[in-house]
Design a protein around this motif. Sequence first.
Motif, PDB file in Angstrom:
ATOM      1  N   GLY A  79       0.812  -1.211   0.000  1.00 56.40           N
ATOM      2  CA  GLY A  79       0.000   0.000   0.000  1.00 56.40           C
ATOM      3  C   GLY A  79       0.842   1.255   0.000  1.00 56.40           C
TER       4      GLY A  79
ATOM      5  N   ASP B 246       1.830   1.817  -3.570  1.00 55.60           N
ATOM      6  CA  ASP B 246       0.686   2.342  -4.320  1.00 55.60           C
ATOM      7  C   ASP B 246       0.423   3.804  -3.966  1.00 55.60           C
ATOM      8  OD1 ASP B 246       0.300  -0.089  -5.571  1.00 55.60           O
ATOM      9  OD2 ASP B 246      -1.211  -0.781  -4.130  1.00 55.60           O
ATOM     10  N   LEU B 247       0.492   4.123  -2.676  1.00 52.45           N
ATOM     11  CA  LEU B 247       0.270   5.504  -2.254  1.00 52.45           C
ATOM     12  C   LEU B 247       1.313   6.424  -2.865  1.00 52.45           C
ATOM     13  CD1 LEU B 247      -1.005   7.735  -0.549  1.00 52.45           C
ATOM     14  CD2 LEU B 247       0.352   6.920   1.418  1.00 52.45           C
TER      15      LEU B 247
ATOM     16  N   GLU C 132      -4.086   8.542   5.588  1.00 52.39           N
ATOM     17  CA  GLU C 132      -3.617   7.744   4.449  1.00 52.39           C
ATOM     18  C   GLU C 132      -3.204   6.346   4.896  1.00 52.39           C
ATOM     19  OE1 GLU C 132      -1.651  11.364   1.745  1.00 52.39           O
ATOM     20  OE2 GLU C 132      -0.415  10.187   3.134  1.00 52.39           O
TER      21      GLU C 132
ATOM     22  N   ILE D 257      -4.738   2.399   3.850  1.00 48.12           N
ATOM     23  CA  ILE D 257      -4.013   1.282   3.228  1.00 48.12           C
ATOM     24  C   ILE D 257      -3.896   0.087   4.170  1.00 48.12           C
ATOM     25  CG2 ILE D 257      -2.715   2.839   1.731  1.00 48.12           C
ATOM     26  CD1 ILE D 257      -0.271   2.405   3.470  1.00 48.12           C
TER      27      ILE D 257
END
Length: 397
Positions: A233, A236-237, A293, A297
């Motif tokens: 994650g 991806d972030l 955030e 995730i």
Amino acid sequence: MSDQSLDELQELICSLVAIESVNPDLVPSGSGEGLIASFVASWLSAAGLEVTVVEPVPGRPSVVGVLRGSGGGKSLMLNAHMDTVGAGGMSNAFSPVVRDGRIYGRGAYDMKASLAAIMLAVREARSLNLKGDVIVTAVSDEEVASQGTTAVLELFSPPRSPGRSTAKPPGGDVVMPLRADYAIVTEPTELRLCLAHKGFVWLEVETTGVAAHGSRSDLGVDAIAHMGPILSGVLDLNRRLHDGPRHGLLGTGSIHASLIEGGQEMSTYPARCVAKLERRTVPGEDGASVLNEIAEISPPHSLGRASVGARILLERPPSEVEASHPLSRAVARAAGDPVIIGVAYWMDMALLNAAGIPCVAFGPEGAGEHADVEWVDVASVEKCVDVYLKTAEALCN
């Protein structure tokens, strides 16, 4: 600047480089700022400034020197840090060498040349008969925790406050009311005007499993394996951040995993895994938004019997001053319409802006900060002295 003044500038830079002031929080054998602070305080006193020393941590002093104006004008702070990183692989790091218009040595570029520039600029400002004050802050610990600028700012009233704070010089009876309306952090910027820089948030993310014998898959919960989706994650972030909205000077934020640890032995399910992350931020992003955030995730339903927690270890805000601000315009005019930039790294500029003192950065040319070969261009330092003087003349009258 005359040849005599240029020689004095070069000599002052060399004198400062020759004083080892390695931050002891980086290198335990480092001397810290005691000796260089004494040198700077004595020099500024001889130049006719009101001087006080701020030392919240023993052996880690900062120096504040004030050139008083006649009254009724705005005040300008010029800030430089005195500490350096360690010598690393540099030979004779504290024996400055002058060659081909450059000065070589640890701290020459980052940032004792700038310190010399503001010392000479504030002395020369006496001839300008300014209404407002010009203030030099030579600070400690910028390379680690910025304790110096943080402590110095406690002496200053916010510009909008009708009151003024006071500081008493050690051993003296004179009370010094301090206020700064504008500030320039003189970090090296290659003679470009820096209006913005990124901030950062250091995070710790922990997954918790269940310790059990390696043969007991019915009991054990693998905390390390459950960290895997979170790390995916993070990747991806980071991609989404780079593909998202861009700040005009700073681009986008970013995130990466810096450190990871977990487990205790081969034949045991790990009960704990900890990843330390760094999130670089732009204006509009902060610790709270970053924690959100991380929560997105690592939703609880994706972890099964494992659990996850996140906390902030350290947060430093981003910084920005508009190009249209009077400070920005004054420095730009003084520097002859320089290139406007933002930078990815953090500096004390953010602390000054957060304290209500509008702050930009402008400093000399060179190379090799934290590297094995470090140098500063002397002609660019001479230019900086001129820019600081012209800015003071424009803002402090």
